[in-house]
Design a protein around this motif. Structure first.
Motif, PDB file in Angstrom:
ATOM      1  N   ASP A 117     -27.017  -5.641 -28.796  1.00  0.00           N
ATOM      2  CA  ASP A 117     -27.889  -6.150 -29.852  1.00  0.00           C
ATOM      3  C   ASP A 117     -27.641  -7.642 -30.023  1.00  0.00           C
ATOM      4  N   PRO A 118     -28.600  -8.492 -29.699  1.00  0.00           N
ATOM      5  CA  PRO A 118     -28.379  -9.944 -29.787  1.00  0.00           C
ATOM      6  C   PRO A 118     -28.224 -10.440 -31.219  1.00  0.00           C
ATOM      7  N   LEU A 119     -28.565  -9.602 -32.209  1.00  0.00           N
ATOM      8  CA  LEU A 119     -28.502 -10.030 -33.601  1.00  0.00           C
ATOM      9  C   LEU A 119     -27.227  -9.581 -34.311  1.00  0.00           C
ATOM     10  N   ILE A 120     -26.305  -8.970 -33.597  1.00  0.00           N
ATOM     11  CA  ILE A 120     -25.066  -8.554 -34.229  1.00  0.00           C
ATOM     12  C   ILE A 120     -24.287  -9.776 -34.719  1.00  0.00           C
ATOM     13  N   HIS A 121     -23.764  -9.685 -35.944  1.00  0.00           N
ATOM     14  CA  HIS A 121     -22.949 -10.757 -36.504  1.00  0.00           C
ATOM     15  C   HIS A 121     -21.629 -10.795 -35.734  1.00  0.00           C
ATOM     16  N   GLN A 122     -21.270 -11.959 -35.233  1.00  0.00           N
ATOM     17  CA  GLN A 122     -20.042 -12.099 -34.452  1.00  0.00           C
ATOM     18  C   GLN A 122     -19.135 -13.193 -34.992  1.00  0.00           C
ATOM     19  N   GLY A 123     -19.081 -13.280 -36.325  1.00  0.00           N
ATOM     20  CA  GLY A 123     -18.137 -14.191 -36.934  1.00  0.00           C
ATOM     21  C   GLY A 123     -16.738 -13.600 -36.954  1.00  0.00           C
ATOM     22  N   VAL A 124     -15.758 -14.412 -37.305  1.00  0.00           N
ATOM     23  CA  VAL A 124     -14.378 -13.944 -37.452  1.00  0.00           C
ATOM     24  C   VAL A 124     -14.370 -12.757 -38.412  1.00  0.00           C
ATOM     25  N   TYR A 125     -13.571 -11.736 -38.118  1.00  0.00           N
ATOM     26  CA  TYR A 125     -13.664 -10.479 -38.861  1.00  0.00           C
ATOM     27  C   TYR A 125     -12.295  -9.864 -39.125  1.00  0.00           C
ATOM     28  N   MET A 126     -12.265  -8.978 -40.129  1.00  0.00           N
ATOM     29  CA  MET A 126     -11.174  -8.022 -40.316  1.00  0.00           C
ATOM     30  C   MET A 126     -11.777  -6.622 -40.256  1.00  0.00           C
ATOM     31  N   ASP A 127     -11.007  -5.642 -39.758  1.00  0.00           N
ATOM     32  CA  ASP A 127     -11.478  -4.270 -39.620  1.00  0.00           C
ATOM     33  C   ASP A 127     -11.128  -3.448 -40.855  1.00  0.00           C
ATOM     34  N   ILE A 128     -12.071  -2.594 -41.264  1.00  0.00           N
ATOM     35  CA  ILE A 128     -11.895  -1.717 -42.420  1.00  0.00           C
ATOM     36  C   ILE A 128     -12.133  -0.291 -41.951  1.00  0.00           C
ATOM     37  N   PHE A 129     -11.067   0.518 -41.904  1.00  0.00           N
ATOM     38  CA  PHE A 129     -11.159   1.872 -41.383  1.00  0.00           C
ATOM     39  C   PHE A 129     -11.124   2.901 -42.510  1.00  0.00           C
ATOM     40  N   PRO A 130     -11.946   3.953 -42.409  1.00  0.00           N
ATOM     41  CA  PRO A 130     -11.869   5.041 -43.394  1.00  0.00           C
ATOM     42  C   PRO A 130     -10.756   6.017 -43.040  1.00  0.00           C
ATOM     43  N   CYS A 131     -10.139   6.586 -44.050  1.00  0.00           N
ATOM     44  CA  CYS A 131      -9.140   7.632 -43.891  1.00  0.00           C
ATOM     45  C   CYS A 131      -9.739   8.932 -44.428  1.00  0.00           C
ATOM     46  N   ASP A 132      -9.746   9.982 -43.615  1.00  0.00           N
ATOM     47  CA  ASP A 132     -10.419  11.228 -43.964  1.00  0.00           C
ATOM     48  C   ASP A 132      -9.437  12.378 -44.117  1.00  0.00           C
ATOM     49  N   ASN A 133      -9.892  13.420 -44.822  1.00  0.00           N
ATOM     50  CA  ASN A 133      -9.090  14.620 -44.980  1.00  0.00           C
ATOM     51  C   ASN A 133      -9.052  15.416 -43.675  1.00  0.00           C
ATOM     52  N   ALA A 134      -7.890  15.936 -43.346  1.00  0.00           N
ATOM     53  CA  ALA A 134      -7.724  16.745 -42.140  1.00  0.00           C
ATOM     54  C   ALA A 134      -7.699  18.221 -42.516  1.00  0.00           C
ATOM     55  N   TYR A 135      -8.164  19.040 -41.613  1.00  0.00           N
ATOM     56  CA  TYR A 135      -8.103  20.478 -41.828  1.00  0.00           C
ATOM     57  C   TYR A 135      -6.649  20.953 -41.769  1.00  0.00           C
ATOM     58  N   GLY A 136      -6.383  22.060 -42.453  1.00  0.00           N
ATOM     59  CA  GLY A 136      -5.007  22.559 -42.543  1.00  0.00           C
ATOM     60  C   GLY A 136      -4.456  23.081 -41.245  1.00  0.00           C
ATOM     61  N   SER A 137      -5.312  23.658 -40.411  1.00  0.00           N
ATOM     62  CA  SER A 137      -4.833  24.227 -39.151  1.00  0.00           C
ATOM     63  C   SER A 137      -4.834  23.173 -38.051  1.00  0.00           C
ATOM     64  N   LYS A 138      -3.923  23.357 -37.102  1.00  0.00           N
ATOM     65  CA  LYS A 138      -3.870  22.437 -35.974  1.00  0.00           C
ATOM     66  C   LYS A 138      -5.144  22.522 -35.139  1.00  0.00           C
ATOM     67  N   LEU A 139      -5.722  23.731 -35.037  1.00  0.00           N
ATOM     68  CA  LEU A 139      -6.964  23.905 -34.295  1.00  0.00           C
ATOM     69  C   LEU A 139      -8.101  23.131 -34.958  1.00  0.00           C
ATOM     70  N   GLY A 140      -8.143  23.165 -36.298  1.00  0.00           N
ATOM     71  CA  GLY A 140      -9.164  22.418 -37.022  1.00  0.00           C
ATOM     72  C   GLY A 140      -9.027  20.926 -36.817  1.00  0.00           C
ATOM     73  N   ARG A 141      -7.788  20.435 -36.828  1.00  0.00           N
ATOM     74  CA  ARG A 141      -7.564  19.003 -36.610  1.00  0.00           C
ATOM     75  C   ARG A 141      -7.911  18.608 -35.181  1.00  0.00           C
ATOM     76  N   LEU A 142      -7.648  19.517 -34.243  1.00  0.00           N
ATOM     77  CA  LEU A 142      -8.003  19.248 -32.855  1.00  0.00           C
ATOM     78  C   LEU A 142      -9.519  19.128 -32.703  1.00  0.00           C
ATOM     79  N   ALA A 143     -10.265  19.976 -33.427  1.00  0.00           N
ATOM     80  CA  ALA A 143     -11.730  19.893 -33.402  1.00  0.00           C
ATOM     81  C   ALA A 143     -12.190  18.563 -33.986  1.00  0.00           C
ATOM     82  N   GLN A 144     -11.567  18.126 -35.081  1.00  0.00           N
ATOM     83  CA  GLN A 144     -11.917  16.830 -35.664  1.00  0.00           C
ATOM     84  C   GLN A 144     -11.648  15.694 -34.688  1.00  0.00           C
TER      85      GLN A 144
END
Length: 291
Positions: A117-144
């Motif tokens: 996309d030629p219109l993407i803003h490409q100025g100096v940046y910092m990254d902002i990541f979301p933190c999400d809830n994980a499923y209780g089972s290891k299988l559920g987390r593996l699916a995520q």
């Protein structure tokens, strides 16, 4: 380096000063909104080990609980100094990615990829990541985790990500056949916080380095960073141990190149001035996750 329409290129130290300007504005807005964030990944490591940036690091990462992250995207634009700062939200116009960035207007930060996309803003940046809830089972987390790879691959493919990994190239092409939204819903997990949370959308290469006990992110501490104090998880040492192992150990010089994201930084000219250079730029060392 021969450039077209070049301004004065920034040193790494000047780039870090610009990143710090972004962090101070981000911190101010979060305090005004009374929402939670944490220094994260290499930025948290820098705070704990260097009381500032890792000397060879050229990015800045924060992590936010999903509900606070959504509030930031909805409410921060009206509080930001929009002359100087731009909040580039996830899945927004001209930005197909699965996390968000705060950008510095009037600057250039060309990363190691050729944007579709030629219109993407490409100025100096910092990254902002979301933190999400994980499923209780290891299988559920593996699916995520598996679903996060689809979301990440689709975003990187749409952005124009360059890689020398054949496996990544194949996954990015295959992801075009899949819808994003159902996979993203699975990644976000249950509404109620359980024993674990995850940051799979931080694009770590290993599941084990992206799942943490929820209690580690329930309380904040203030860590020194440059000449200020910023929010970090109270149990940041345990978190860093999961992310990096022996995090107090300084890596060998040859292991530091993968942390370089930018190929060109100009703090005096906007990214629009670099289209010709950007389209023809070449690089041999690709950015890789160190997690």
């Amino acid at each position: 380096m021969e450039l077209t329409q070049a301004g004065e290129l920034a040193t790494l130290q000047e780039h870090q000063k610009a990143l710090y300007c972004l962090l101070r504005e981000f911190d101010r807005v979060c305090k005004e909104l009374d929402i939670t964030y944490f220094l994260f990944a290499g930025t948290l490591l820098g705070a704990a080990r260097h009381q500032g940036f890792i000397p060879w690091d050229d990015d800045l990462d924060v992590l936010m609980p999903r509900k606070d992250y959504h509030r930031l995207l909805a409410e921060a634009p009206k509080l930001l100094d929009q002359k100087h700062f731009f909040l580039q939200g996830e899945f927004s116009e001209h930005f197909p990615m699965f996390f968000s960035k705060l950008r510095l207007n009037g600057t250039t930060c060309l990363e190691k990829y050729h944007p579709k996309d030629p219109l993407i803003h490409q100025g100096v940046y910092m990254d902002i990541f979301p933190c999400d809830n994980a499923y209780g089972s290891k299988l559920g987390r593996l699916a995520q985790f598996a679903c996060s790879k689809v979301v990440v691959a689709k975003g990187l493919d749409k952005e124009g990500y360059d890689t020398d990994s054949k496996a990544k190239k194949i996954i990015m092409v295959l992801s075009r056949l899949l819808p994003r939204k159902p996979f993203h819903r699975i990644v976000r997990g249950p509404k109620k916080t359980g024993a674990y949370v995850h940051c799979f959308l931080g694009a770590a290469s290993k599941m084990s380095k992206s799942v943490f006990p929820a209690k580690w992110l329930q309380k904040t501490a203030q860590l020194p960073f440059v000449d200020g104090q910023f929010s970090a998880p109270e149990q940041y040492e345990e978190l860093l141990q999961v992310l990096y192992g022996d995090w107090r150990q300084i890596p060998a010089e040859e292991d530091r190149k993968c942390k370089e994201h930018a190929i060109l930084v100009d703090l005096t000219r906007s990214y629009e001035h670099y289209k010709t250079y950007r389209d023809g730029m070449k690089f041999t060392i690709h950015t890789r996750s160190i997690r």
